[in-house]
Motif scaffolding. Structure first.
Motif, PDB file in Angstrom:
ATOM      1  N   LYS A  66       0.844  -1.183   0.000  1.00 23.14           N
ATOM      2  CA  LYS A  66       0.000   0.000   0.000  1.00 23.14           C
ATOM      3  C   LYS A  66       0.886   1.242   0.000  1.00 23.14           C
ATOM      4  O   LYS A  66       1.891   1.297   0.700  1.00 23.14           O
ATOM      5  CB  LYS A  66      -0.912   0.006   1.228  1.00 23.14           C
TER       6      LYS A  66
ATOM      7  N   GLN B  32      -9.215  16.628  -5.881  1.00 28.31           N
ATOM      8  CA  GLN B  32     -10.492  16.374  -6.540  1.00 28.31           C
ATOM      9  C   GLN B  32     -10.725  17.417  -7.624  1.00 28.31           C
ATOM     10  O   GLN B  32     -10.490  18.609  -7.419  1.00 28.31           O
ATOM     11  CB  GLN B  32     -11.621  16.414  -5.510  1.00 28.31           C
TER      12      GLN B  32
ATOM     13  N   GLU C 292     -13.869   9.484  -7.928  1.00 26.17           N
ATOM     14  CA  GLU C 292     -13.766   8.029  -7.939  1.00 26.17           C
ATOM     15  C   GLU C 292     -12.321   7.560  -7.777  1.00 26.17           C
ATOM     16  O   GLU C 292     -12.050   6.556  -7.121  1.00 26.17           O
ATOM     17  CB  GLU C 292     -14.349   7.460  -9.245  1.00 26.17           C
ATOM     18  N   LYS C 293     -11.389   8.287  -8.377  1.00 22.24           N
ATOM     19  CA  LYS C 293      -9.982   7.889  -8.264  1.00 22.24           C
ATOM     20  C   LYS C 293      -9.476   8.071  -6.834  1.00 22.24           C
ATOM     21  O   LYS C 293      -8.733   7.238  -6.310  1.00 22.24           O
ATOM     22  CB  LYS C 293      -9.115   8.694  -9.230  1.00 22.24           C
TER      23      LYS C 293
ATOM     24  N   ASN D 133     -11.295   7.873  -4.181  1.00 25.13           N
ATOM     25  CA  ASN D 133     -11.934   6.825  -3.384  1.00 25.13           C
ATOM     26  C   ASN D 133     -11.281   5.472  -3.598  1.00 25.13           C
ATOM     27  O   ASN D 133     -11.351   4.598  -2.713  1.00 25.13           O
ATOM     28  CB  ASN D 133     -13.429   6.742  -3.701  1.00 25.13           C
ATOM     29  N   ARG D 134     -10.668   5.276  -4.751  1.00 28.12           N
ATOM     30  CA  ARG D 134      -9.956   4.018  -4.980  1.00 28.12           C
ATOM     31  C   ARG D 134      -8.667   3.963  -4.162  1.00 28.12           C
ATOM     32  O   ARG D 134      -8.188   2.893  -3.826  1.00 28.12           O
ATOM     33  CB  ARG D 134      -9.636   3.830  -6.471  1.00 28.12           C
ATOM     34  N   VAL D 135      -8.101   5.129  -3.876  1.00 28.71           N
ATOM     35  CA  VAL D 135      -6.885   5.176  -3.050  1.00 28.71           C
ATOM     36  C   VAL D 135      -7.239   4.943  -1.591  1.00 28.71           C
ATOM     37  O   VAL D 135      -6.592   4.165  -0.892  1.00 28.71           O
ATOM     38  CB  VAL D 135      -6.162   6.533  -3.227  1.00 28.71           C
ATOM     39  N   THR D 136      -8.252   5.629  -1.104  1.00 27.18           N
ATOM     40  CA  THR D 136      -8.724   5.420   0.273  1.00 27.18           C
ATOM     41  C   THR D 136     -10.199   5.797   0.362  1.00 27.18           C
ATOM     42  O   THR D 136     -10.635   6.773  -0.260  1.00 27.18           O
ATOM     43  CB  THR D 136      -7.913   6.253   1.290  1.00 27.18           C
ATOM     44  N   MET D 137     -10.940   5.011   1.147  1.00 25.13           N
ATOM     45  CA  MET D 137     -12.357   5.316   1.364  1.00 25.13           C
ATOM     46  C   MET D 137     -12.547   6.119   2.643  1.00 25.13           C
ATOM     47  O   MET D 137     -13.670   6.406   3.037  1.00 25.13           O
ATOM     48  CB  MET D 137     -13.164   4.011   1.432  1.00 25.13           C
TER      49      MET D 137
END
Length: 285
Positions: free
Chosen positions: A46, A72, A97-98, A100-104
């Protein structure tokens, strides 16, 4: 009797009813096991990240090296962008979306990727090498984006006595835990210089009396005909399209590795090893 069979109950030797062996009513419980990782495959580490406006701002104000910042697309933060610009850190505007793919987790529209190493200035490295009375051997990487290729190159470079690796601030592999692992710790000992303009770096190296040798399939001269015993910076390009045309024109010499097989090219980390150890051979005569 049919109801008993249907429920999975059978008559025991003591005259009562017993549950089927190995589980509870309704059959044995299923057990799920994680599939083993196939040989040769490893889960990617990670990335080291900092997220949230205040956390990123504090990191920018500190001494930690930052690879890049994701903002963003429809979100602007002047102070983050200002500090990133002052430190020469690339900022990319990306969709939500990108992020959020790294961390939620609650990133507030901003994520910073923290480097695993501290960068050096190439001018300081060159000055230090000359002051020690050594003959500089440098490696300039143009758009090497694969992290594992970069790590493998760093490992070979450290073993070959390279004084520093130079990469561009944009379009280069992120130096993260995967790069550190692939380099077998070499990046803890080998200076990495992240510069805004490789063209400018090459020009300054030439002014310092360091020849630039570009390794490219387009060359006609084989590497064994190049003198690597003098101050040298070796220029390697991406596997997709090689060295950028403007850098190739700027180089003092272009050279190639002779090929006798049917496959016309080498992996960039292997090619780097070949040319570096020709330099080592010449310098150890």
């Amino acid at each position: 009797m049919e109801n008993r069979k249907r429920s999975g109950l059978g008559r025991s030797s003591e005259g009562g009813f017993r549950k089927p062996e190995g589980g509870s009513q309704g059959g044995a419980k299923k057990r799920y096991f994680a599939k083993p990782t196939p040989p040769g495959f490893e889960k990617a580490s990670k990335p080291d990240i900092v997220f949230g406006v205040q956390s990123v701002l504090e990191t920018l104000k500190g001494t930690k090296e930052i690879e890049k910042i994701l903002l963003q697309r429809d979100f602007g933060h002047n102070e983050v962008e200002k500090l990133a610009f002052e430190r020469g850190i690339p900022v990319q505007r990306v969709p939500l979306e990108k992020l959020n793919r790294v961390t939620m987790k609650v990133h507030q529209g901003v994520i910073a990727f923290v480097s695993a190493v501290n960068y050096a200035k190439i001018s300081n490295v060159v000055a230090d090498v000359f002051e020690k009375g050594e003959v500089p051997l440098l490696l300039v990487l143009d758009r090497i984006t694969d992290v594992r290729n970069f790590g493998a190159i760093a490992r070979t470079a450290e073993c070959a006595g390279v004084n520093a690796i130079v990469v561009a601030a944009r379009g280069a592999a992120q130096i993260n835990a995967d790069a550190m692992k692939t380099s077998s710790g070499a990046l803890n000992h080998l200076p990495v210089c992240r510069e805004n303009s490789l063209w400018q770096v090459i020009s300054e190296l030439q002014q310092s009396g360091i020849q630039i040798v570009a390794c490219t399939e387009k060359a006609t001269e084989e590497l064994y005909n190049i003198d690597f015993s003098i101050p040298t910076a070796i220029l390697m390009g991406s596997e997709e399209d090689g060295i950028s045309e403007n850098l190739l024109e700027q180089a003092d010499y272009s050279t190639k590795i002779p090929m006798v097989g049917k496959i016309g090219s080498l992996n960039v980390s292997v090619a780097t090893g070949v040319i570096l150890y020709e330099a080592v051979r010449q310098r150890n005569k």
